[in-house]
Write a protein that holds these residues in place. Structure first.
Motif, mmCIF file in Angstrom:
data_model
loop_
_atom_site.group_PDB
_atom_site.id
_atom_site.type_symbol
_atom_site.label_atom_id
_atom_site.label_comp_id
_atom_site.label_asym_id
_atom_site.label_seq_id
_atom_site.Cartn_x
_atom_site.Cartn_y
_atom_site.Cartn_z
ATOM 1 N N SER A 147 0.830 -1.210 0.000
ATOM 2 C CA SER A 147 0.000 0.000 0.000
ATOM 3 C C SER A 147 0.854 1.245 0.000
ATOM 4 O O SER A 147 1.983 1.220 0.511
ATOM 5 C CB SER A 147 -0.863 0.042 1.273
ATOM 6 O OG SER A 147 -1.930 -0.858 1.166
ATOM 7 N N ASP A 150 -2.569 7.360 1.461
ATOM 8 C CA ASP A 150 -3.601 7.382 2.517
ATOM 9 C C ASP A 150 -4.374 6.058 2.595
ATOM 10 O O ASP A 150 -5.601 6.058 2.678
ATOM 11 C CB ASP A 150 -4.595 8.521 2.220
ATOM 12 C CG ASP A 150 -3.910 9.866 2.154
ATOM 13 O OD1 ASP A 150 -3.130 10.172 3.072
ATOM 14 O OD2 ASP A 150 -4.128 10.608 1.171
ATOM 15 N N HIS A 151 -3.640 4.969 2.571
ATOM 16 C CA HIS A 151 -4.291 3.651 2.467
ATOM 17 C C HIS A 151 -5.040 3.246 3.725
ATOM 18 O O HIS A 151 -5.803 2.300 3.721
ATOM 19 C CB HIS A 151 -3.252 2.582 2.118
ATOM 20 C CG HIS A 151 -2.136 2.520 3.121
ATOM 21 N ND1 HIS A 151 -2.210 1.757 4.236
ATOM 22 C CD2 HIS A 151 -0.947 3.171 3.166
ATOM 23 C CE1 HIS A 151 -1.089 1.912 4.935
ATOM 24 N NE2 HIS A 151 -0.310 2.771 4.315
ATOM 25 N N ASP A 152 -4.786 3.971 4.826
ATOM 26 C CA ASP A 152 -5.518 3.589 6.041
ATOM 27 C C ASP A 152 -6.653 4.565 6.358
ATOM 28 O O ASP A 152 -7.276 4.476 7.403
ATOM 29 C CB ASP A 152 -4.554 3.442 7.229
ATOM 30 C CG ASP A 152 -3.639 4.652 7.369
ATOM 31 O OD1 ASP A 152 -3.794 5.609 6.575
ATOM 32 O OD2 ASP A 152 -2.785 4.646 8.270
ATOM 33 N N LYS A 153 -6.926 5.492 5.418
ATOM 34 C CA LYS A 153 -8.061 6.415 5.630
ATOM 35 C C LYS A 153 -9.286 5.877 4.923
ATOM 36 O O LYS A 153 -9.237 5.620 3.711
ATOM 37 C CB LYS A 153 -7.737 7.790 5.025
ATOM 38 C CG LYS A 153 -6.785 8.596 5.843
ATOM 39 C CD LYS A 153 -6.930 10.075 5.473
ATOM 40 C CE LYS A 153 -5.791 10.858 6.103
ATOM 41 N NZ LYS A 153 -5.238 11.866 5.214
ATOM 42 N N PRO A 154 -10.410 5.723 5.628
ATOM 43 C CA PRO A 154 -11.619 5.229 4.945
ATOM 44 C C PRO A 154 -12.137 6.253 3.932
ATOM 45 O O PRO A 154 -12.069 7.459 4.187
ATOM 46 C CB PRO A 154 -12.622 5.072 6.089
ATOM 47 C CG PRO A 154 -11.846 5.186 7.350
ATOM 48 C CD PRO A 154 -10.603 5.954 7.052
ATOM 49 N N GLN A 295 -14.611 2.359 3.433
ATOM 50 C CA GLN A 295 -13.563 1.357 3.672
ATOM 51 C C GLN A 295 -12.230 2.000 3.279
ATOM 52 O O GLN A 295 -12.185 2.985 2.545
ATOM 53 C CB GLN A 295 -13.775 0.140 2.767
ATOM 54 C CG GLN A 295 -14.950 -0.732 3.129
ATOM 55 C CD GLN A 295 -14.500 -2.136 3.549
ATOM 56 O OE1 GLN A 295 -13.895 -2.317 4.591
ATOM 57 N NE2 GLN A 295 -14.816 -3.123 2.731
ATOM 58 N N THR A 296 -11.151 1.373 3.701
ATOM 59 C CA THR A 296 -9.826 1.824 3.265
ATOM 60 C C THR A 296 -9.480 1.134 1.944
ATOM 61 O O THR A 296 -10.100 0.123 1.585
ATOM 62 C CB THR A 296 -8.760 1.430 4.294
ATOM 63 O OG1 THR A 296 -8.749 -0.001 4.374
ATOM 64 C CG2 THR A 296 -9.042 2.020 5.663
ATOM 65 N N THR A 297 -8.479 1.687 1.237
ATOM 66 C CA THR A 297 -8.062 0.988 0.011
ATOM 67 C C THR A 297 -7.493 -0.391 0.362
ATOM 68 O O THR A 297 -7.610 -1.318 -0.430
ATOM 69 C CB THR A 297 -7.009 1.785 -0.786
ATOM 70 O OG1 THR A 297 -5.893 2.092 0.051
ATOM 71 C CG2 THR A 297 -7.591 3.050 -1.381
ATOM 72 N N GLU A 298 -6.891 -0.525 1.552
ATOM 73 C CA GLU A 298 -6.341 -1.829 1.950
ATOM 74 C C GLU A 298 -7.427 -2.897 1.983
ATOM 75 O O GLU A 298 -7.260 -3.994 1.454
ATOM 76 C CB GLU A 298 -5.738 -1.737 3.349
ATOM 77 C CG GLU A 298 -4.361 -1.153 3.369
ATOM 78 C CD GLU A 298 -3.615 -1.501 4.634
ATOM 79 O OE1 GLU A 298 -4.162 -1.255 5.723
ATOM 80 O OE2 GLU A 298 -2.479 -2.006 4.513
#
Ligand code: GLU
Length: 428
Positions: A147, A150-154, A295-298
Protein backbone atom coordinates in the motif's frame (compact mmCIF):
# COMPACT_ATOMS: atom_id res chain seq x y z
CA UNK A 1 1.41 -42.47 0.84
CA UNK A 2 3.46 -42.62 4.01
CA UNK A 3 6.67 -42.27 2.04
CA UNK A 4 5.25 -39.42 0.08
CA UNK A 5 4.39 -37.61 3.30
CA UNK A 6 7.82 -38.31 4.68
CA UNK A 7 9.56 -36.93 1.63
CA UNK A 8 7.31 -33.89 1.65
CA UNK A 9 8.25 -33.22 5.27
CA UNK A 10 11.87 -33.70 4.37
CA UNK A 11 11.73 -31.24 1.55
CA UNK A 12 10.01 -28.76 3.82
CA UNK A 13 12.84 -29.21 6.29
CA UNK A 14 15.26 -28.57 3.46
CA UNK A 15 13.66 -25.37 2.28
CA UNK A 16 13.29 -24.16 5.89
CA UNK A 17 16.93 -25.05 6.61
CA UNK A 18 18.15 -23.39 3.46
CA UNK A 19 16.21 -20.26 4.21
CA UNK A 20 17.52 -20.27 7.78
CA UNK A 21 21.07 -20.47 6.46
CA UNK A 22 20.44 -17.51 4.17
CA UNK A 23 19.23 -15.37 7.03
CA UNK A 24 21.92 -16.65 9.39
CA UNK A 25 24.37 -14.02 8.27
CA UNK A 26 26.63 -13.89 11.31
CA UNK A 27 27.13 -17.67 11.48
CA UNK A 28 25.87 -17.94 15.10
CA UNK A 29 23.22 -20.50 14.18
CA UNK A 30 20.61 -17.95 15.04
CA UNK A 31 18.65 -15.55 12.95
CA UNK A 32 17.44 -12.10 13.81
CA UNK A 33 13.64 -11.88 13.95
CA UNK A 34 13.70 -8.43 12.38
CA UNK A 35 15.45 -9.87 9.31
CA UNK A 36 12.76 -12.52 8.99
CA UNK A 37 9.97 -9.94 9.28
CA UNK A 38 11.69 -7.68 6.74
CA UNK A 39 11.91 -10.58 4.33
CA UNK A 40 8.21 -11.33 4.83
CA UNK A 41 7.32 -7.67 4.26
CA UNK A 42 9.31 -7.57 1.06
CA UNK A 43 7.25 -10.55 -0.08
CA UNK A 44 4.05 -8.76 0.84
CA UNK A 45 3.24 -10.77 3.97
CA UNK A 46 2.42 -8.12 6.53
CA UNK A 47 1.35 -7.84 10.09
CA UNK A 48 -2.45 -7.69 10.22
CA UNK A 49 -2.84 -10.69 7.88
CA UNK A 50 -5.23 -13.09 9.66
CA UNK A 51 -3.16 -16.06 8.45
CA UNK A 52 -0.21 -14.72 10.45
CA UNK A 53 -2.06 -14.13 13.73
CA UNK A 54 -0.43 -17.06 15.48
CA UNK A 55 3.02 -16.22 14.09
CA UNK A 56 2.87 -12.67 15.46
CA UNK A 57 1.33 -13.82 18.72
CA UNK A 58 4.29 -16.12 19.27
CA UNK A 59 6.69 -13.29 18.43
CA UNK A 60 4.96 -11.05 20.98
CA UNK A 61 5.22 -13.78 23.58
CA UNK A 62 8.99 -13.86 23.08
CA UNK A 63 9.12 -10.60 25.01
CA UNK A 64 11.91 -8.78 23.28
CA UNK A 65 14.07 -11.79 22.33
CA UNK A 66 15.43 -10.81 18.96
CA UNK A 67 17.36 -13.89 17.83
CA UNK A 68 16.10 -17.44 17.41
CA UNK A 69 17.62 -20.88 16.78
CA UNK A 70 16.63 -23.18 13.94
CA UNK A 71 14.30 -25.21 16.20
CA UNK A 72 12.55 -22.06 17.38
CA UNK A 73 12.34 -20.82 13.83
CA UNK A 74 10.80 -24.10 12.65
CA UNK A 75 8.22 -23.97 15.47
CA UNK A 76 7.40 -20.37 14.72
CA UNK A 77 6.45 -21.20 11.15
CA UNK A 78 4.51 -24.27 12.17
CA UNK A 79 0.95 -23.00 11.97
CA UNK A 80 1.29 -21.18 8.68
CA UNK A 81 3.45 -23.90 7.15
CA UNK A 82 2.02 -23.90 3.64
CA UNK A 83 2.23 -20.12 3.31
CA UNK A 84 5.80 -19.91 4.58
CA UNK A 85 6.86 -22.79 2.42
CA UNK A 86 5.56 -20.98 -0.65
CA UNK A 87 7.43 -17.87 0.38
CA UNK A 88 10.66 -19.73 1.18
CA UNK A 89 10.58 -21.51 -2.16
CA UNK A 90 9.83 -18.25 -3.97
CA UNK A 91 6.56 -19.68 -5.21
CA UNK A 92 4.16 -16.93 -4.21
CA UNK A 93 2.11 -15.79 -7.18
CA UNK A 94 4.30 -12.72 -7.65
CA UNK A 95 7.68 -14.26 -6.79
CA UNK A 96 9.68 -11.05 -7.09
CA UNK A 97 7.25 -8.93 -5.17
CA UNK A 98 9.76 -6.27 -4.14
CA UNK A 99 10.71 -5.65 -7.74
CA UNK A 100 7.05 -5.53 -8.74
CA UNK A 101 6.10 -3.05 -6.02
CA UNK A 102 9.06 -0.90 -6.97
CA UNK A 103 7.48 -0.49 -10.41
CA UNK A 104 4.09 0.22 -8.84
CA UNK A 105 5.68 2.86 -6.64
CA UNK A 106 7.18 4.53 -9.71
CA UNK A 107 3.81 4.67 -11.45
CA UNK A 108 2.17 5.97 -8.28
CA UNK A 109 4.68 8.83 -7.97
CA UNK A 110 4.22 9.78 -11.59
CA UNK A 111 0.42 9.75 -11.34
CA UNK A 112 0.52 11.79 -8.13
CA UNK A 113 1.70 14.79 -10.15
CA UNK A 114 -1.62 14.88 -11.99
CA UNK A 115 -3.76 17.61 -10.40
CA UNK A 116 -6.61 17.54 -12.93
CA UNK A 117 -10.24 16.84 -12.15
CA UNK A 118 -12.84 18.14 -9.74
CA UNK A 119 -14.07 16.57 -6.49
CA UNK A 120 -17.75 15.54 -6.74
CA UNK A 121 -20.02 18.16 -5.28
CA UNK A 122 -23.55 17.01 -6.07
CA UNK A 123 -23.56 15.27 -2.70
CA UNK A 124 -22.44 18.26 -0.56
CA UNK A 125 -20.51 16.23 2.05
CA UNK A 126 -18.33 14.60 -0.60
CA UNK A 127 -16.76 17.89 -1.64
CA UNK A 128 -15.29 18.33 1.84
CA UNK A 129 -12.69 15.65 1.13
CA UNK A 130 -9.20 16.89 0.30
CA UNK A 131 -8.41 16.61 -3.41
CA UNK A 132 -4.85 15.74 -2.38
CA UNK A 133 -5.91 12.45 -0.75
CA UNK A 134 -4.30 9.63 -2.65
CA UNK A 135 -4.03 5.95 -1.82
CA UNK A 136 -3.21 2.72 -3.54
CA UNK A 137 -3.38 -0.86 -2.30
CA UNK A 138 -2.72 -4.23 -3.85
CA UNK A 139 -3.54 -7.73 -2.67
CA UNK A 140 -2.55 -10.83 -4.62
CA UNK A 141 -4.17 -14.26 -4.64
CA UNK A 142 -1.53 -15.35 -2.14
CA UNK A 143 -2.41 -12.40 0.09
CA UNK A 144 0.78 -10.47 -0.74
CA UNK A 145 -0.07 -6.88 0.09
CA UNK A 146 1.37 -3.48 -0.65
CA UNK A 147 0.00 0.00 0.00
CA UNK A 148 0.97 3.60 -0.53
CA UNK A 149 -0.34 7.00 0.56
CA UNK A 150 -3.60 7.38 2.52
CA UNK A 151 -4.29 3.65 2.47
CA UNK A 152 -5.52 3.59 6.04
CA UNK A 153 -8.06 6.42 5.63
CA UNK A 154 -11.62 5.23 4.94
CA UNK A 155 -13.21 6.71 1.82
CA UNK A 156 -16.83 6.84 0.64
CA UNK A 157 -17.60 3.76 -1.45
CA UNK A 158 -20.56 5.28 -3.31
CA UNK A 159 -21.08 3.35 -6.54
CA UNK A 160 -18.43 0.77 -5.67
CA UNK A 161 -20.97 -0.56 -3.15
CA UNK A 162 -22.99 -1.70 -6.17
CA UNK A 163 -20.54 -4.57 -6.72
CA UNK A 164 -21.15 -6.20 -3.36
CA UNK A 165 -24.91 -5.64 -3.53
CA UNK A 166 -25.13 -7.25 -6.94
CA UNK A 167 -23.17 -10.28 -5.65
CA UNK A 168 -25.44 -10.53 -2.62
CA UNK A 169 -28.59 -10.29 -4.76
CA UNK A 170 -27.28 -13.11 -6.98
CA UNK A 171 -26.32 -15.33 -4.05
CA UNK A 172 -29.73 -14.88 -2.50
CA UNK A 173 -32.01 -15.06 -5.54
CA UNK A 174 -30.06 -16.72 -8.34
CA UNK A 175 -29.15 -15.31 -11.73
CA UNK A 176 -32.50 -15.93 -13.46
CA UNK A 177 -34.56 -14.08 -10.86
CA UNK A 178 -32.16 -11.15 -10.54
CA UNK A 179 -31.99 -10.65 -14.27
CA UNK A 180 -35.74 -10.76 -14.68
CA UNK A 181 -35.55 -7.41 -12.89
CA UNK A 182 -32.29 -5.89 -14.11
CA UNK A 183 -30.56 -6.10 -17.49
CA UNK A 184 -26.92 -6.66 -18.30
CA UNK A 185 -26.32 -4.17 -21.03
CA UNK A 186 -24.44 -0.86 -20.89
CA UNK A 187 -27.12 1.81 -20.88
CA UNK A 188 -25.47 4.29 -23.20
CA UNK A 189 -26.88 6.95 -20.88
CA UNK A 190 -25.67 8.73 -17.76
CA UNK A 191 -25.60 6.73 -14.50
CA UNK A 192 -28.71 8.43 -13.13
CA UNK A 193 -30.71 8.74 -16.34
CA UNK A 194 -34.44 7.99 -16.10
CA UNK A 195 -34.64 5.17 -18.61
CA UNK A 196 -35.50 1.47 -18.74
CA UNK A 197 -34.83 -1.21 -21.36
CA UNK A 198 -37.45 -2.82 -23.60
CA UNK A 199 -38.41 -5.22 -20.80
CA UNK A 200 -38.93 -2.30 -18.39
CA UNK A 201 -35.82 -3.22 -16.47
CA UNK A 202 -33.01 -0.85 -15.51
CA UNK A 203 -30.13 -1.49 -17.90
CA UNK A 204 -27.60 -3.02 -15.51
CA UNK A 205 -26.80 -3.26 -11.78
CA UNK A 206 -24.19 -0.50 -11.92
CA UNK A 207 -26.35 2.44 -12.99
CA UNK A 208 -28.31 3.98 -10.12
CA UNK A 209 -31.68 2.53 -11.15
CA UNK A 210 -30.14 -0.94 -11.47
CA UNK A 211 -28.43 -0.68 -8.11
CA UNK A 212 -31.66 0.42 -6.41
CA UNK A 213 -33.17 -2.67 -8.04
CA UNK A 214 -30.47 -5.11 -6.85
CA UNK A 215 -30.60 -3.54 -3.38
CA UNK A 216 -34.32 -4.33 -3.27
CA UNK A 217 -33.37 -8.02 -3.60
CA UNK A 218 -30.87 -8.10 -0.72
CA UNK A 219 -32.53 -9.44 2.44
CA UNK A 220 -35.85 -7.56 2.14
CA UNK A 221 -37.09 -9.95 4.84
CA UNK A 222 -34.97 -8.23 7.47
CA UNK A 223 -35.92 -5.10 9.34
CA UNK A 224 -33.75 -2.11 8.27
CA UNK A 225 -31.18 -2.26 11.07
CA UNK A 226 -30.59 -5.98 10.59
CA UNK A 227 -30.48 -5.56 6.86
CA UNK A 228 -27.75 -2.95 7.08
CA UNK A 229 -25.81 -5.04 9.63
CA UNK A 230 -25.94 -7.90 7.15
CA UNK A 231 -24.29 -5.79 4.44
CA UNK A 232 -21.62 -4.54 6.84
CA UNK A 233 -20.93 -8.12 7.91
CA UNK A 234 -20.59 -9.15 4.26
CA UNK A 235 -18.16 -6.29 3.51
CA UNK A 236 -16.02 -7.50 6.37
CA UNK A 237 -16.22 -11.10 5.28
CA UNK A 238 -15.50 -10.39 1.62
CA UNK A 239 -12.55 -8.11 2.43
CA UNK A 240 -11.16 -10.34 5.14
CA UNK A 241 -9.35 -7.43 6.72
CA UNK A 242 -10.31 -4.12 8.36
CA UNK A 243 -13.69 -2.81 9.50
CA UNK A 244 -16.16 -1.09 7.18
CA UNK A 245 -17.60 2.08 8.71
CA UNK A 246 -20.67 4.18 8.04
CA UNK A 247 -20.50 7.92 7.37
CA UNK A 248 -23.71 9.36 8.72
CA UNK A 249 -23.22 12.89 7.39
CA UNK A 250 -22.57 11.58 3.86
CA UNK A 251 -25.74 9.53 4.19
CA UNK A 252 -27.81 12.51 5.39
CA UNK A 253 -26.33 14.69 2.69
CA UNK A 254 -27.07 12.10 0.03
CA UNK A 255 -30.62 11.58 1.23
CA UNK A 256 -31.22 15.31 1.23
CA UNK A 257 -30.17 15.67 -2.39
CA UNK A 258 -31.69 12.46 -3.70
CA UNK A 259 -34.57 13.73 -5.82
CA UNK A 260 -33.23 11.88 -8.85
CA UNK A 261 -32.91 8.56 -7.03
CA UNK A 262 -36.47 8.95 -5.68
CA UNK A 263 -37.61 9.69 -9.23
CA UNK A 264 -35.84 6.57 -10.52
CA UNK A 265 -37.40 4.35 -7.87
CA UNK A 266 -40.93 5.66 -8.48
CA UNK A 267 -40.47 5.43 -12.23
CA UNK A 268 -39.58 1.75 -11.80
CA UNK A 269 -42.52 1.28 -9.44
CA UNK A 270 -44.83 2.82 -12.03
CA UNK A 271 -43.49 0.32 -14.58
CA UNK A 272 -43.85 -2.69 -12.26
CA UNK A 273 -40.14 -3.34 -12.50
CA UNK A 274 -39.58 -4.37 -8.87
CA UNK A 275 -40.12 -7.86 -7.43
CA UNK A 276 -43.49 -8.18 -5.71
CA UNK A 277 -43.91 -6.58 -2.28
CA UNK A 278 -40.90 -4.31 -2.62
CA UNK A 279 -41.01 -1.43 -0.12
CA UNK A 280 -39.84 1.53 -2.16
CA UNK A 281 -38.87 3.91 0.65
CA UNK A 282 -37.12 1.22 2.62
CA UNK A 283 -35.20 0.17 -0.50
CA UNK A 284 -34.10 3.76 -1.15
CA UNK A 285 -32.97 4.25 2.44
CA UNK A 286 -31.04 1.01 2.24
CA UNK A 287 -29.43 2.14 -1.02
CA UNK A 288 -28.34 5.52 0.45
CA UNK A 289 -26.89 3.77 3.48
CA UNK A 290 -24.98 1.29 1.33
CA UNK A 291 -23.48 4.17 -0.71
CA UNK A 292 -22.36 5.84 2.53
CA UNK A 293 -20.27 2.90 3.71
CA UNK A 294 -16.56 3.62 3.93
CA UNK A 295 -13.56 1.36 3.67
CA UNK A 296 -9.83 1.82 3.26
CA UNK A 297 -8.06 0.99 0.01
CA UNK A 298 -6.34 -1.83 1.95
CA UNK A 299 -9.66 -3.52 2.70
CA UNK A 300 -11.00 -2.85 -0.78
CA UNK A 301 -7.92 -4.29 -2.50
CA UNK A 302 -8.47 -7.42 -0.40
CA UNK A 303 -12.13 -7.43 -1.53
CA UNK A 304 -10.97 -7.11 -5.15
CA UNK A 305 -8.57 -10.02 -4.53
CA UNK A 306 -11.51 -12.15 -3.32
CA UNK A 307 -13.18 -11.40 -6.66
CA UNK A 308 -9.93 -12.11 -8.55
CA UNK A 309 -9.84 -15.45 -6.73
CA UNK A 310 -13.35 -16.61 -7.73
CA UNK A 311 -14.93 -15.64 -4.42
CA UNK A 312 -12.33 -17.21 -2.12
CA UNK A 313 -10.73 -14.71 0.25
CA UNK A 314 -6.93 -15.00 0.10
CA UNK A 315 -6.63 -13.63 3.63
CA UNK A 316 -9.27 -15.60 5.53
CA UNK A 317 -9.18 -18.57 3.14
CA UNK A 318 -12.99 -18.71 3.21
CA UNK A 319 -15.25 -19.09 0.18
CA UNK A 320 -17.38 -15.93 0.35
CA UNK A 321 -19.22 -16.07 -3.00
CA UNK A 322 -19.90 -18.80 -5.52
CA UNK A 323 -17.53 -18.60 -8.50
CA UNK A 324 -20.50 -18.10 -10.84
CA UNK A 325 -21.56 -15.01 -8.87
CA UNK A 326 -18.10 -13.54 -9.27
CA UNK A 327 -17.99 -14.40 -12.95
CA UNK A 328 -21.24 -12.48 -13.46
CA UNK A 329 -20.08 -9.53 -11.41
CA UNK A 330 -16.75 -9.25 -13.23
CA UNK A 331 -18.45 -9.55 -16.62
CA UNK A 332 -20.65 -6.59 -15.81
CA UNK A 333 -17.80 -4.63 -14.27
CA UNK A 334 -15.96 -5.15 -17.58
CA UNK A 335 -18.87 -3.89 -19.68
CA UNK A 336 -20.60 -1.37 -17.39
CA UNK A 337 -18.34 -0.53 -14.43
CA UNK A 338 -16.85 2.78 -15.53
CA UNK A 339 -19.89 4.95 -16.34
CA UNK A 340 -19.90 6.23 -19.93
CA UNK A 341 -16.25 5.34 -20.28
CA UNK A 342 -16.83 1.59 -19.85
CA UNK A 343 -16.30 0.65 -23.49
CA UNK A 344 -13.21 2.83 -23.78
CA UNK A 345 -11.86 1.49 -20.51
CA UNK A 346 -12.19 -2.14 -21.51
CA UNK A 347 -10.74 -1.38 -24.93
CA UNK A 348 -7.60 0.24 -23.59
CA UNK A 349 -7.20 -1.29 -20.12
CA UNK A 350 -8.96 -4.63 -20.61
CA UNK A 351 -9.81 -5.24 -16.95
CA UNK A 352 -13.03 -5.38 -14.93
CA UNK A 353 -13.26 -2.29 -12.73
CA UNK A 354 -15.75 -0.17 -10.82
CA UNK A 355 -15.42 3.47 -9.92
CA UNK A 356 -17.45 5.64 -7.56
CA UNK A 357 -18.02 9.38 -7.20
CA UNK A 358 -16.09 9.29 -3.91
CA UNK A 359 -12.93 8.86 -6.03
CA UNK A 360 -12.47 5.14 -5.40
CA UNK A 361 -11.52 2.73 -8.16
CA UNK A 362 -11.63 -1.03 -7.77
CA UNK A 363 -9.71 -3.09 -10.33
CA UNK A 364 -9.69 -6.87 -10.60
CA UNK A 365 -6.93 -8.77 -12.36
CA UNK A 366 -8.50 -12.25 -12.48
CA UNK A 367 -6.35 -15.06 -11.08
CA UNK A 368 -3.68 -12.62 -9.99
CA UNK A 369 -4.66 -9.74 -7.74
CA UNK A 370 -7.00 -6.95 -6.68
CA UNK A 371 -6.13 -3.26 -6.71
CA UNK A 372 -7.87 -0.28 -5.16
CA UNK A 373 -7.04 3.37 -5.66
CA UNK A 374 -8.55 6.40 -4.07
CA UNK A 375 -8.16 9.96 -5.36
CA UNK A 376 -11.23 12.23 -5.20
CA UNK A 377 -10.86 14.52 -8.27
CA UNK A 378 -13.06 13.19 -11.08
CA UNK A 379 -13.01 13.71 -14.84
CA UNK A 380 -16.01 14.92 -16.84
CA UNK A 381 -17.43 11.36 -16.98
CA UNK A 382 -17.24 10.91 -13.22
CA UNK A 383 -14.17 8.64 -13.07
CA UNK A 384 -11.17 9.39 -10.85
CA UNK A 385 -8.49 11.10 -12.96
CA UNK A 386 -5.51 9.60 -11.18
CA UNK A 387 -7.14 6.17 -11.04
CA UNK A 388 -7.56 6.09 -14.81
CA UNK A 389 -4.03 7.34 -15.42
CA UNK A 390 -2.65 4.69 -13.08
CA UNK A 391 -4.45 1.96 -15.05
CA UNK A 392 -2.97 3.21 -18.32
CA UNK A 393 0.57 3.02 -16.97
CA UNK A 394 -0.14 -0.33 -15.33
CA UNK A 395 -1.19 -2.07 -18.52
CA UNK A 396 1.57 -0.38 -20.48
CA UNK A 397 4.13 -1.98 -18.23
CA UNK A 398 2.52 -5.32 -17.35
CA UNK A 399 0.63 -7.89 -19.40
CA UNK A 400 -2.67 -7.36 -17.57
CA UNK A 401 -4.99 -6.43 -20.44
CA UNK A 402 -7.43 -9.30 -20.98
CA UNK A 403 -6.15 -9.82 -24.53
CA UNK A 404 -2.45 -9.18 -23.96
CA UNK A 405 -1.75 -12.89 -24.44
CA UNK A 406 -2.50 -12.39 -28.14
CA UNK A 407 0.15 -9.73 -28.65
CA UNK A 408 2.50 -10.45 -25.79
CA UNK A 409 5.50 -11.60 -27.76
CA UNK A 410 5.61 -8.31 -29.61
CA UNK A 411 4.64 -5.94 -26.87
CA UNK A 412 7.56 -6.53 -24.49
CA UNK A 413 5.35 -6.28 -21.44
CA UNK A 414 6.38 -7.73 -18.07
CA UNK A 415 4.65 -10.77 -16.55
CA UNK A 416 5.20 -10.45 -12.79
CA UNK A 417 4.13 -14.09 -12.28
CA UNK A 418 7.40 -15.22 -13.84
CA UNK A 419 10.77 -14.84 -12.16
CA UNK A 420 13.16 -12.76 -14.24
CA UNK A 421 15.83 -15.51 -14.27
CA UNK A 422 13.24 -17.92 -15.73
CA UNK A 423 12.29 -15.34 -18.33
CA UNK A 424 15.85 -15.05 -19.60
CA UNK A 425 16.15 -18.82 -19.84
CA UNK A 426 12.88 -19.21 -21.73
CA UNK A 427 13.78 -16.59 -24.31
CA UNK A 428 17.16 -18.14 -24.99
N1 GLU B 1 -24.76 7.55 -4.15
C1 GLU B 1 -24.53 8.03 -5.45
C2 GLU B 1 -25.84 8.29 -6.17
O1 GLU B 1 -26.76 7.53 -6.02
C3 GLU B 1 -23.72 7.02 -6.18
C4 GLU B 1 -23.20 7.61 -7.40
C5 GLU B 1 -21.96 7.00 -7.90
O2 GLU B 1 -20.97 6.78 -7.18
O3 GLU B 1 -21.97 6.74 -9.10
O4 GLU B 1 -25.99 9.27 -6.84
Amino acid sequence: MHNHKKSKNKSRQNSTALFFQNLNKNGHDRIIIKDLINYMNENGLIKDDPRLDSFFLKINQMNGINEITFEEFDKLLNESKALFEKMLREQLIIPEFKKFTHQIQKIYSQVKLNKDGVVANYIPQLKKVSPESFALSICTLDGQRFSLGDHDKPFSLQSISKTLNYCLALEENGEAFVHRHVGREPSGHGFDEITLDNYKRPHNPFVNAGAIMTNSMVRPDLEPAERFDFVMKMWKKASGIGEPTFNNSVYLSERNTADRNFALAYFMKENNSFPENTEILETLEFYFRCCSVEQTTESMAAFAATLANAGHSPLTEQQVFQPSTVKNCLSLMASCGMYDFSGEFFFSIGLPAKSGVGGGLLIVIPNLMGVCLWSPPLDSLGNPVRGIEFCKHLVNKFNFHHFDSLTLRHAGKVDPRVKSSTKVRSSE
